[in-house]
Design a protein around this motif. Structure first.
Motif, short mmCIF file in Angstrom:
data_model
loop_
_atom_site.label_atom_id
_atom_site.label_comp_id
_atom_site.label_asym_id
_atom_site.label_seq_id
_atom_site.Cartn_x
_atom_site.Cartn_y
_atom_site.Cartn_z
N ALA A 176 -40.95 0.26 84.18
CA ALA A 176 -40.89 1.50 84.97
C ALA A 176 -41.19 1.21 86.44
O ALA A 176 -40.54 1.75 87.33
N ALA A 177 -42.16 0.33 86.68
CA ALA A 177 -42.57 0.07 88.06
C ALA A 177 -41.42 -0.49 88.88
O ALA A 177 -41.15 -0.05 89.99
N TYR A 178 -40.72 -1.46 88.34
CA TYR A 178 -39.69 -2.11 89.13
C TYR A 178 -38.35 -1.38 89.10
O TYR A 178 -37.49 -1.61 89.94
N ASN A 215 -29.80 -4.51 89.17
CA ASN A 215 -29.65 -5.28 87.94
C ASN A 215 -30.60 -6.46 87.79
O ASN A 215 -30.97 -6.81 86.68
N ILE A 216 -30.95 -7.09 88.90
CA ILE A 216 -31.74 -8.32 88.78
C ILE A 216 -33.23 -8.05 89.00
O ILE A 216 -34.07 -8.43 88.18
N LEU A 217 -33.53 -7.34 90.10
CA LEU A 217 -34.93 -7.08 90.43
C LEU A 217 -35.72 -6.42 89.29
O LEU A 217 -36.80 -6.89 88.93
N PRO A 218 -35.20 -5.35 88.66
CA PRO A 218 -36.00 -4.73 87.59
C PRO A 218 -36.23 -5.68 86.41
O PRO A 218 -37.28 -5.64 85.78
N MET A 238 -43.76 2.53 78.66
CA MET A 238 -43.71 3.78 79.42
C MET A 238 -42.27 4.17 79.68
O MET A 238 -41.43 3.35 80.03
N ALA A 239 -41.94 5.46 79.51
CA ALA A 239 -40.58 5.92 79.73
C ALA A 239 -40.22 5.79 81.20
O ALA A 239 -41.09 5.79 82.07
N GLU A 240 -38.93 5.69 81.47
CA GLU A 240 -38.51 5.60 82.86
C GLU A 240 -38.95 6.85 83.61
O GLU A 240 -38.83 7.96 83.10
N VAL A 241 -39.47 6.65 84.80
CA VAL A 241 -39.97 7.79 85.55
C VAL A 241 -38.95 8.21 86.60
O VAL A 241 -38.19 7.39 87.08
N THR A 242 -38.90 9.50 86.91
CA THR A 242 -38.01 9.91 87.98
C THR A 242 -38.68 9.58 89.29
O THR A 242 -39.90 9.49 89.38
N GLU A 243 -37.87 9.43 90.34
CA GLU A 243 -38.44 9.02 91.62
C GLU A 243 -39.46 10.04 92.11
O GLU A 243 -40.53 9.69 92.57
N GLN A 244 -39.14 11.33 92.02
CA GLN A 244 -40.03 12.35 92.53
C GLN A 244 -41.35 12.34 91.77
O GLN A 244 -42.41 12.37 92.36
N ALA A 245 -41.22 12.26 90.43
CA ALA A 245 -42.43 12.26 89.62
C ALA A 245 -43.28 11.05 89.92
O ALA A 245 -44.50 11.13 90.01
N SER A 246 -42.65 9.88 90.11
CA SER A 246 -43.44 8.66 90.24
C SER A 246 -44.11 8.58 91.60
O SER A 246 -45.07 7.85 91.76
N ARG A 247 -43.60 9.28 92.62
CA ARG A 247 -44.29 9.24 93.92
C ARG A 247 -45.64 9.93 93.85
O ARG A 247 -46.51 9.66 94.65
N HIS A 248 -45.80 10.81 92.85
CA HIS A 248 -47.09 11.45 92.69
C HIS A 248 -48.05 10.45 92.06
O HIS A 248 -47.78 9.91 90.98
N ARG A 290 -51.72 -1.06 87.60
CA ARG A 290 -51.21 -1.80 86.44
C ARG A 290 -50.62 -3.15 86.82
O ARG A 290 -50.80 -4.14 86.13
N ILE A 291 -49.88 -3.20 87.94
CA ILE A 291 -49.17 -4.45 88.26
C ILE A 291 -49.96 -5.35 89.22
O ILE A 291 -49.50 -6.44 89.55
N ALA A 292 -51.17 -4.91 89.63
CA ALA A 292 -51.95 -5.64 90.65
C ALA A 292 -52.06 -7.15 90.38
O ALA A 292 -51.83 -7.96 91.30
N PRO A 293 -52.38 -7.59 89.15
CA PRO A 293 -52.59 -9.03 88.94
C PRO A 293 -51.34 -9.87 89.24
O PRO A 293 -51.44 -11.04 89.56
N ARG A 294 -50.16 -9.25 89.13
CA ARG A 294 -48.91 -10.00 89.35
C ARG A 294 -48.24 -9.63 90.67
O ARG A 294 -47.15 -10.11 90.96
N TYR A 295 -48.86 -8.74 91.43
CA TYR A 295 -48.18 -8.17 92.60
C TYR A 295 -47.79 -9.23 93.63
O TYR A 295 -46.63 -9.31 94.05
N ASP A 296 -48.73 -10.08 94.04
CA ASP A 296 -48.42 -11.06 95.10
C ASP A 296 -47.34 -12.04 94.64
O ASP A 296 -46.41 -12.34 95.39
N LEU A 297 -47.47 -12.50 93.41
CA LEU A 297 -46.48 -13.45 92.87
C LEU A 297 -45.08 -12.83 92.89
O LEU A 297 -44.10 -13.45 93.33
#
Ligand code: SAM
Length: 238
Positions: A191-193, A177-180, A1-11, A19-26
């Motif tokens: 895109a999520a991170y 740099n690290i978190l994404p 998925m292409a990088e999303v802009t902040e405004q677009a992704s809040r929608h 999408r990320i639910a299975p890995r979210y808690d970890l």
């Protein structure tokens, strides 16, 4: 998925959480060095004194706030969690069943901007790492105020930025740099991170967020930085 802009992704951002639910808690535990667990536990100290409290947890995700509150506070008797992501809710329901709490905690699909619960019916309204993701912050805070009984408490846990320039520098480097990279590696969703760090940098924190809470009608608003200010707990009274 292409990088999303902040405004677009809040929608419809909950789709990203599907999408990320299975890995979210970890990822939460890993990216915060388990500090997220301690921060949620601290939210309980902002509850009011009423016994047998009912809590509505907005953007509840996998239900960590509700599970934590019933674990640490004997004041909390029942809770309802609301979220738009069915995948996150499914994992939350499994956790609630495993903890034997299905009689006390219920999760329902719903929008933070139109909470599917009655007005003036809850002692506390909580939201952890969720207010940053809604399209309309005042709309979400207004809904939390609507559903609270007079004197009820609104408790918000959200990422913030350390005030010390040195710490801020390290933290921003980590966010950019690290978190994404770790997020991408484990969730497979870059895109999520990338979105996550952008929204942390631009979201109001400290006095800026206290002003939002007062504008939504809360009184006695406080902000308490956590772990050098990388997160904050805000509380106010309806
Ligand atoms: C970062 S997670 C936080 C989950 C949980 N509160 C926690 O402490 O881990 C953000 C959650 O907000 C939800 N969300 C985003 N927009 C929403 C909306 N408009 N209404 C309800 N939930 C929403 C997402 O689906 C996701 O589960």
């Amino acid at each position: 998925m292409a990088e999303v802009t902040e405004q677009a992704s809040r929608h419809q951002v909950w789709r990203m959480f599907d999408r990320i639910a299975p890995r979210y808690d970890l990822l939460n535990r890993l990216l915060s060095g388990r500090r997220d667990v301690a921060w949620r536990r601290r939210m309980a100290t902002y509850l009011n004194d009423s016994p047998n409290q009912t809590v509505v947890d907005v953007a509840t995700g996998t239900a960590d706030v509700l599970l934590t509150l019933v674990d640490v506070s004997p004041k909390v008797s029942r809770g309802v969690g609301v979220d738009m992501s069915n995948q996150m809710l499914a994992i939350g329901r499994e956790k609630i069943a495993r903890a034997g709490l299905t009689e006390r905690l219920v999760l329902i699909e719903g929008d933070a901007l139109a909470l599917p619960v009655e007005s003036r019916s809850y002692d506390s309204a909580t939201i952890a790492f969720g207010i940053r993701n809604v399209e309309n912050v005042q709309g979400a805070l207004g809904e939390m105020r609507r559903v609270l009984k007079p004197g009820g408490r609104c408790i918000v846990l959200e990422f913030s930025i350390p005030s010390s320039p040195t710490l801020r520098g390290f933290y921003l480097f980590y966010l950019r740099n690290i978190l994404p990279r770790i997020g991408n590696l484990i969730s497979g969703d870059s895109a999520a991170y990338t979105y996550l760090n952008k929204t942390i940098e631009t979201f109001p924190h400290g006095e800026g967020f206290c002003a939002e809470m007062r504008r939504a009608g809360f009184s006695d608003v406080t902000a308490q930085p956590q772990t050098f200010g990388i997160a904050s707990i805000y509380a106010g009274t309806a």
